[in-house]
Design a protein around this motif. Sequence first.
Motif, PDB file in Angstrom:
ATOM      1  N   PHE A  79       0.829  -1.205   0.000  1.00  0.00           N
ATOM      2  CA  PHE A  79       0.000   0.000   0.000  1.00  0.00           C
ATOM      3  C   PHE A  79       0.869   1.262   0.000  1.00  0.00           C
ATOM      4  N   ILE A  80       1.959   1.231   0.762  1.00  0.00           N
ATOM      5  CA  ILE A  80       2.872   2.387   0.804  1.00  0.00           C
ATOM      6  C   ILE A  80       3.512   2.601  -0.565  1.00  0.00           C
ATOM      7  N   ILE A  81       3.951   1.511  -1.204  1.00  0.00           N
ATOM      8  CA  ILE A  81       4.549   1.615  -2.546  1.00  0.00           C
ATOM      9  C   ILE A  81       3.539   2.194  -3.529  1.00  0.00           C
ATOM     10  N   LEU A  82       2.314   1.679  -3.488  1.00  0.00           N
ATOM     11  CA  LEU A  82       1.275   2.169  -4.399  1.00  0.00           C
ATOM     12  C   LEU A  82       1.020   3.655  -4.174  1.00  0.00           C
ATOM     13  N   ALA A  83       0.947   4.061  -2.922  1.00  0.00           N
ATOM     14  CA  ALA A  83       0.721   5.472  -2.620  1.00  0.00           C
ATOM     15  C   ALA A  83       1.860   6.339  -3.142  1.00  0.00           C
ATOM     16  N   LYS A  84       3.106   5.865  -2.973  1.00  0.00           N
ATOM     17  CA  LYS A  84       4.262   6.626  -3.459  1.00  0.00           C
ATOM     18  C   LYS A  84       4.243   6.739  -4.980  1.00  0.00           C
ATOM     19  N   GLU A  85       3.850   5.651  -5.666  1.00  0.00           N
ATOM     20  CA  GLU A  85       3.802   5.688  -7.125  1.00  0.00           C
ATOM     21  C   GLU A  85       2.714   6.647  -7.600  1.00  0.00           C
ATOM     22  N   ILE A  86       1.572   6.633  -6.933  1.00  0.00           N
ATOM     23  CA  ILE A  86       0.495   7.556  -7.300  1.00  0.00           C
ATOM     24  C   ILE A  86       0.935   9.001  -7.100  1.00  0.00           C
ATOM     25  N   GLN A  87       1.542   9.294  -5.968  1.00  0.00           N
ATOM     26  CA  GLN A  87       2.010  10.654  -5.692  1.00  0.00           C
ATOM     27  C   GLN A  87       3.056  11.090  -6.706  1.00  0.00           C
ATOM     28  N   LYS A  88       3.961  10.178  -7.025  1.00  0.00           N
ATOM     29  CA  LYS A  88       5.038  10.495  -7.965  1.00  0.00           C
ATOM     30  C   LYS A  88       4.486  10.837  -9.348  1.00  0.00           C
ATOM     31  N   PHE A  89       3.580  10.009  -9.856  1.00  0.00           N
ATOM     32  CA  PHE A  89       3.052  10.245 -11.198  1.00  0.00           C
ATOM     33  C   PHE A  89       2.137  11.450 -11.242  1.00  0.00           C
ATOM     34  N   SER A  90       1.413  11.677 -10.172  1.00  0.00           N
ATOM     35  CA  SER A  90       0.574  12.866 -10.130  1.00  0.00           C
ATOM     36  C   SER A  90       1.434  14.125 -10.256  1.00  0.00           C
ATOM     37  N   LYS A  91       2.562  14.146  -9.550  1.00  0.00           N
ATOM     38  CA  LYS A  91       3.462  15.301  -9.623  1.00  0.00           C
ATOM     39  C   LYS A  91       4.071  15.450 -11.012  1.00  0.00           C
ATOM     40  N   GLU A  92       4.483  14.330 -11.608  1.00  0.00           N
ATOM     41  CA  GLU A  92       5.116  14.405 -12.929  1.00  0.00           C
ATOM     42  C   GLU A  92       4.101  14.814 -13.993  1.00  0.00           C
ATOM     43  N   ILE A  93       2.906  14.233 -13.929  1.00  0.00           N
ATOM     44  CA  ILE A  93       1.878  14.561 -14.911  1.00  0.00           C
ATOM     45  C   ILE A  93       1.478  16.021 -14.820  1.00  0.00           C
ATOM     46  N   ASN A  94       1.409  16.530 -13.595  1.00  0.00           N
ATOM     47  CA  ASN A  94       1.016  17.926 -13.387  1.00  0.00           C
ATOM     48  C   ASN A  94       2.205  18.876 -13.392  1.00  0.00           C
ATOM     49  N   GLN A  95       3.366  18.338 -13.782  1.00  0.00           N
ATOM     50  CA  GLN A  95       4.600  19.120 -13.951  1.00  0.00           C
ATOM     51  C   GLN A  95       5.043  19.797 -12.652  1.00  0.00           C
ATOM     52  N   ILE A  96       4.634  19.209 -11.522  1.00  0.00           N
ATOM     53  CA  ILE A  96       5.191  19.658 -10.243  1.00  0.00           C
ATOM     54  C   ILE A  96       6.590  19.068 -10.099  1.00  0.00           C
ATOM     55  N   GLN A  97       6.751  17.892 -10.679  1.00  0.00           N
ATOM     56  CA  GLN A  97       8.050  17.219 -10.681  1.00  0.00           C
ATOM     57  C   GLN A  97       8.245  16.657 -12.074  1.00  0.00           C
ATOM     58  N   THR A  98       9.402  16.857 -12.656  1.00  0.00           N
ATOM     59  CA  THR A  98       9.676  16.369 -14.009  1.00  0.00           C
ATOM     60  C   THR A  98      10.621  15.188 -13.950  1.00  0.00           C
TER      61      THR A  98
END
Length: 347
Positions: free
Chosen positions: A208-227
């Motif tokens: 669950f922690i891994i899944l949450a981290k992956e969701i947070q990571k992709f959300s940031k990249e998709i929204n260009q908060i993190q590239t």
Amino acid sequence: MNTLARNTDRNELNSIKNSIPGTIRDTCNSTQFIIDQAYGKGEITQIEIAKGIQVYSFNLTANRAMAINLDFIPSHTLQFIFGIKGTFLYNYSGNTEPVMQQVDTLQTAVSYSSNSALTELKITAQTQVQLSIITIDLHTNTSAFKSEYTLANNSELKSIVSEIEGKDYYFYKGSMDLIIAEKFKSIEAIYMDSNNITHSLSSKGAYFIILAKEIQKFSKEINQIQTPGSLLKEDMKNIIAVTDCIKKNPEKDYLIVKVSRETGLSPAKLQEGIKSLYDVTFSHFVRDCRLDKAEDLIKTTDLTISEIVYTIGLTSRSYFCKVFKNKYKTSPTNYRNKTKLTQLNYS
């Protein structure tokens, strides 16, 4: 008693036999497909950690080239892919031209298909590959995930869903991530324990922690908060070699200018790489490695605190005590006393 839910539909992994020969084995909390020795060795493991959320773990050594049909993963599922070791190809053949994406070690990716088009994992001969695919069925209530690991209004997951809305097929290749890799290593450590119930509960939480981290990571990249960044694959290999060296020998003098000169990586690339992998600055990473070694020395040796300070490459005991307390919420001396008391209680 809450344990990992075991998949009871053996036909799901059975469909892999259409791609490569093998046998199905059920364990107390998972279903495994063991590949035929003529093709190599290893297994594909399926675990249902909650309703609508599955984990597929691939640990394969190929004697010959493999093309594994992923038709056991239903359509309308978000697939969070992570390459733990080795390189593989993710192939999609739908209404459009075939799309083939390479996923490398430590690489993250997200995939989605709204139809039953062919999706395959391709592995070249004589290679070892470890990867994980965590899937969320978008047609199933995912309240289990929300309750297990609450995100801010679940906005990160919603942003990914809106990104794929209306698409027949979607694939996004993200940046490398060593933090997620460390979480997968922790799951391997869990499975060295002999208690099956502990396996189930601990690994469920870790997934669950891994899944949450992956969701947070992709959300940031998709929204260009993190590239994904500008680092090349070779740069990342060099940066990982640097971090491994620091972990093994944290007492050395790691001035970023000096490390830059020795590795050929610019200070900016070193900072970018370590930030990408560990979400900290270069100097913070060195400090954390020194504190990790100090913690181990406090637990396992009779060195004085002053001796430990010099052993890990620091010169100021007061500075060491300050940063140690910031991380472990107690002084080094109290930490040692509590450790000794715990050891006495269990001896």
